[in-house]
Write an enzyme that holds these catalytic residues in place. Structure first.
Site, PDB file in Angstrom:
ATOM      1  N   TYR A 100       9.519   5.114  -8.510  1.00 44.94           N
ATOM      2  CA  TYR A 100       8.256   5.186  -9.240  1.00 44.94           C
ATOM      3  C   TYR A 100       8.476   4.785 -10.697  1.00 44.94           C
ATOM      4  CZ  TYR A 100       6.224   7.653  -5.266  1.00 44.94           C
ATOM      5  OH  TYR A 100       5.763   7.982  -4.015  1.00 44.94           O
ATOM      6  N   ASN A 128      -3.085   4.385  -1.919  1.00 48.98           N
ATOM      7  CA  ASN A 128      -3.053   3.095  -1.236  1.00 48.98           C
ATOM      8  C   ASN A 128      -3.869   3.203   0.053  1.00 48.98           C
ATOM      9  OD1 ASN A 128      -2.362   0.754   0.173  1.00 48.98           O
ATOM     10  ND2 ASN A 128      -0.312   1.475   0.658  1.00 48.98           N
ATOM     11  N   CYS A 136       3.736   1.252   0.662  1.00 52.06           N
ATOM     12  CA  CYS A 136       3.962   2.363  -0.264  1.00 52.06           C
ATOM     13  C   CYS A 136       5.129   3.247   0.182  1.00 52.06           C
ATOM     14  CB  CYS A 136       2.689   3.179  -0.443  1.00 52.06           C
ATOM     15  SG  CYS A 136       1.939   3.748   1.088  1.00 52.06           S
ATOM     16  N   HIS A 137       5.517   3.157   1.449  1.00 55.32           N
ATOM     17  CA  HIS A 137       6.644   3.956   1.949  1.00 55.32           C
ATOM     18  C   HIS A 137       7.969   3.502   1.339  1.00 55.32           C
ATOM     19  CE1 HIS A 137       6.243   0.518   4.716  1.00 55.32           C
ATOM     20  NE2 HIS A 137       7.574   0.594   4.825  1.00 55.32           N
ATOM     21  N   GLU A 163      13.146  -0.478   8.956  1.00 50.48           N
ATOM     22  CA  GLU A 163      13.418  -1.644   8.124  1.00 50.48           C
ATOM     23  C   GLU A 163      14.904  -1.793   7.791  1.00 50.48           C
ATOM     24  OE1 GLU A 163      10.851  -1.815   4.697  1.00 50.48           O
ATOM     25  OE2 GLU A 163       9.064  -1.460   5.904  1.00 50.48           O
TER      26      GLU A 163
END
Length: 179
Positions: A100, A128, A136-137, A163
């Protein structure tokens, strides 16, 4: 008018909402703002082109592929600030994470500000409307802390692992946060 359909994902049912042309919402049924977004949907319509494209995209994503965000026409609704942050999220590479704080530094530069609060960025990230597709994850707290995800931290971890992100070093909060 807004249209909706559902997609059955490995994480549970996902609500998809469209204005008839573009995707405006993608939310897991367990998402903390799910009720707000489900109220936008007024008519079920499974055969919209954007829904077909989104379902194909999600099938590929959950199969371990890295489909391009550009394959789906997106139209997230939000303030100028939130739009800036959501566009930044789209630039976080598949299998990568960013803090962030780093997003706040980038946003300050982009918005020509001296500084930017990581909390303000977190607020935009948390709102989001097109989760998973606008990734956003992929945003984590400082020092590898896994902080909030509207769809639950367990799902955030699942998406990151899908991922190829090594989540073993992340710090998972134990107080007040259910996985």
């Amino acid at each position: 008018m807004h249209y909706y359909t559902y997609y059955n994902s490995p994480l549970g049912k996902i609500l998809l909402v469209s204005d008839g042309v573009a995707l405006i919402t993608s939310k897991l049924e367990c998402h903390r703002f799910y009720d707000k977004f489900s109220q936008e949907a007024t008519k079920e319509k499974d055969d919209l082109k954007v829904f077909e494209e989104t379902k194909t995209w999600l099938n590929r994503y959950f199969a371990g592929e890295n489909p391009s965000i550009k394959e789906i026409k997106l139209k997230p609704v939000g303030s100028h600030f939130r739009q800036v942050i959501w566009k930044m999220l789209c630039n976080i590479a598949y299998g990568e994470t960013v803090t962030y704080g780093e997003l706040a530094r980038q946003a300050a530069i982009q918005l020509d500000k001296d500084t930017m609060s990581a909390q303000a960025v977190g607020g935009a990230v948390g709102h989001n409307p097109i989760s998973i597709i606008i990734p956003c994850h992929r945003v984590i707290g400082c020092d590898g802390n896994l902080t909030g995800y509207g769809g639950g931290l367990k799902n955030k971890i699942h998406l990151l692992k899908l991922e190829g992100v090594d989540t073993s070093e992340f710090k998972i909060p134990t107080k007040g946060t259910a996985l």
